[in-house]
Design an enzyme around this catalytic site. Sequence first.
Site, PDB file in Angstrom:
ATOM      1  N   HIS A 260       3.116  -5.732  -4.494  1.00 47.14           N
ATOM      2  CA  HIS A 260       3.204  -4.825  -3.594  1.00 47.14           C
ATOM      3  C   HIS A 260       4.086  -3.640  -4.114  1.00 47.14           C
ATOM      4  O   HIS A 260       4.976  -3.865  -5.072  1.00 47.14           O
ATOM      5  CB  HIS A 260       4.043  -5.018  -2.341  1.00 47.14           C
ATOM      6  N   CYS A 261       3.679  -2.297  -3.726  1.00 49.44           N
ATOM      7  CA  CYS A 261       4.443  -1.245  -4.105  1.00 49.44           C
ATOM      8  C   CYS A 261       4.780  -0.597  -2.987  1.00 49.44           C
ATOM      9  O   CYS A 261       4.966  -1.280  -1.783  1.00 49.44           O
ATOM     10  CB  CYS A 261       3.577  -0.291  -5.145  1.00 49.44           C
ATOM     11  N   LEU A 262       4.954   0.886  -3.075  1.00 48.87           N
ATOM     12  CA  LEU A 262       5.222   1.312  -1.632  1.00 48.87           C
ATOM     13  C   LEU A 262       4.149   1.455  -0.694  1.00 48.87           C
ATOM     14  O   LEU A 262       4.475   1.363   0.451  1.00 48.87           O
ATOM     15  CB  LEU A 262       5.745   3.037  -1.699  1.00 48.87           C
TER      16      LEU A 262
ATOM     17  N   GLY B 146       1.048  -0.035  -1.665  1.00 51.75           N
ATOM     18  CA  GLY B 146       0.007  -0.952  -2.050  1.00 51.75           C
ATOM     19  C   GLY B 146      -1.294  -0.393  -2.461  1.00 51.75           C
ATOM     20  O   GLY B 146      -2.144  -0.918  -2.470  1.00 51.75           O
TER      21      GLY B 146
END
Length: 913
Positions: A163-165, A167
């Site tokens: 995940h990132c901020l 996705g």
Amino acid sequence: MKDSENKGASSPDMEPSYGGGLFDMVKGGAGRLFSNLKDNLKDTLKDTSSRVIQSVTSYTKGDLDFTYVTSRIIVMSFPLDNVDIGFRNQVDDIRSFLDSRHLDHYTVYNLSPKSYRTAKFHSRVSECSWPIRQAPSLHNLFAVCRNMYNWLLQNPKNVCVVHCLDGRAASSILVGAMFIFCNLYSTPGPAIRLLYAKRPGIGLSPSHRRYLGYMCDLLADKPYRPHFKPLTIKSITVSPIPFFNKQRNGCRPYCDVLIGETKIYSTCTDFERMKEYRVQDGKIFIPLNITVQGDVVVSMYHLRSTIGSRLQAKVTNTQIFQLQFHTGFIPLDTTVLKFTKPELDACDVPEKYPQLFQVTLDVELQPHDKVIDLTPPWEHYCTKDVNPSILFSSHQEHQDTLALGGQAPIDIPPDNPRHYGQSGFFASLCWQDQKSEKSFCEEDHAALVNQESEQSDDELLTLSSPHGNANGDKPHGVKKPSKKQQEPAAPPPPEDVDLLGLEGSAMSNSFSPPAAPPTNSELLSDLFGGGGAAGPTQAGQSGVEDVFHPSGPASTQSTPRRSATSTSASPTLRVGEGATFDPFGAPSKPSGQDLLGSFLNTSSASSDPFLQPTRSPSPTVHASSTPAVNIQPDVSGGWDWHAKPGGFGMGSKSAATSPTGSSHGTPTHQSKPQTLDPFADLGTLGSSSFASKPTTPTGLGGGFPPLSSPQKASPQPMGGGWQQGGAYNWQQPQPKPQPSMPHSSPQNRPNYNVSFSAMPGGQNERGKGSSNLEGKQKAADFEDLLSGQGFNAHKDKKGPRTIAEMRKEEMAKEMDPEKLKILEWIEGKERNIRALLSTMHTVLWAGETKWKPVGMADLVTPEQVKKVYRKAVLVVHPDKATGQPYEQYAKMIFMELNDAWSEFENQGQKPLY
């Protein structure tokens, strides 16, 4: 009294019963009231509970931003630790979901710079901290992929959660790099297509795609190892000037150079001291002279100041573009790096970038390598035993994923994957399509380098797939050229069949291939004795050709097939040998060329009408000022009868129009009468053009119909032959008047070139043979009669007659044709939005079908003008014509419409009336 007594006696008896019934009613009603309240409350509570349960179920199942790219690779958006209404992914919900499905078998990879309590996920969280709005460093990207591979290899039940901020971009580049790392794909195209299919809107930037290409090079069968030579960026050049100031005619740029996330150089100084570039400057040139090595980011910004005094003014910046590359992949002999607009990041507003926008870096590689402290993770990495099946739980899932990556739409041609996602300076790099095998080695999570995360950019191109090509290639595809070679080959000519017994001599079997498939007119032309490829005046050819012969004999190929203006010394009708019908076959007499020679001359080759016809080559064509007599069939359906039979002694329609002149079907011939007066019909030309004409054996009373007057022909059996309905044979006992012709000629004058349909057919197939001759004769009619009196038959247009035409002629010699066409369009309509919109269909480029012409009636009110103007802008906007040959032309049309719309707004958007 009795009634009153009875009333009084009955009242006491009724009161108790009446009171009891009232209380009973109230009691029962109250009971029912409370009962209803109780039931309603129970239903309400039950419904509320069920709705809450359903909402919780749907929230845990469908409302989580949670995507299984494969059964072992999961992508999601950032899990929020605190309670935030409206945020989909809560840490507790995510943990519950993962524990229910993958308890003790999942690891979370946090690519964002934000963090949370790792204990929420049992302390199995890898903090990567990738940068925002940048591609990750190549070192970090390779290290995370190797760590994920090691985790998946430990247990078949292990899964990776990325995940990132949001996705999107950062998570997608990691998953795509993981596909390449595990040899699932050898090029970035299929990996990106699979990501778009599984998680739409990933928004990979050109730098992301470029780094996926780097991964392909590092993991190829013959891996490329980046060099460590420092790169000196001497200067940066941007052209043309982008439009970022308030006037939209320039910008005030400065440049930042970063290595990873560390800014090492900036040209930003005091606002007043920075130069503002205008469009007329042509380009931006900024000297840098900075040496870099590794992951390099070059960003350019526009600096602007808010309105106010010097103390109150606030300086802000706007990013113009950003580019990122790794110096280890630049060829050693490179001196210039060019990036076009599709290869630049952060170009989000197309209106601010002119056409052919590009960035050029003047660079130089140092000759010696730079000593680095940290060994790259790809050094000494063994590329063996890396199996792509580690990404899946079953073989079927593996095959389905490969198919999904190959079936997505393709926007970039897959023929050259080595230049995928790269600018021009990567041309010498070797992007291999072959799969490589790699071995793994264990690595701890602490080896990951902390960097910031990345937010998703705008969704860009979908890319090509080598698997799609592999599946689509067919070994028999090389046979197509052989098929094309067989197509133009002419079919074998049909055998000569004399169905009607018209010929006794053998025919030549050598035929030339027809130019087009035989039509009805060509088949019927053979019935009259003319082949499809025969010359227009075959006087020497006697006899009738085969009925079903689609093409003329090879001996007649020397003359053109159709000639509207060519003349011959023997303008004979090809039904027989003579222009007039002679039942006794009198030999024709050649005559010299005179005023009416083309109408009165007969064939130079005489023949016996009762002998078998023989073939002879086409006669010599002699030049003459009069049109030739031609019954050559018109392929469009008509027949070219370029002489009126009435002038040859047979009335308005002679028997020469039929294929058989006698009742026995024998081909008869005509010759010119010996005592024919060539000027006998001149006295009746004016009065007999449209009158009914009797069919007499002599031509003294015959007239000439107009050129384009179609004559209806209906076949009538005549003793084994056939004849036109309006034409009469010399053997008929009584004449029959001819119906009057419809007036279709533009001028009431005698016409010596008759054209009518010789066979019954559709109306559109009659009288078409004269159309091409008519236009050529109208231009110079009566020129020889009126030229002596000072008249001209046609306008002599040798040069421009007005100053405007002369000016246009001079402009056409020097000016661009497209600009000249625009000037002709706006002439008299400058800044008139209604006039320009109503005539815009006259200047659009070829192939434009979206624009529908509008009339002035559709541009009465300002609302109508605004609506049509917006539609026009959508059609001719330059951004939609990027890369097309008509790009500059569309820009000129757009500018004229824009100026006219501005004038329309300045005038108050008044209605037409």
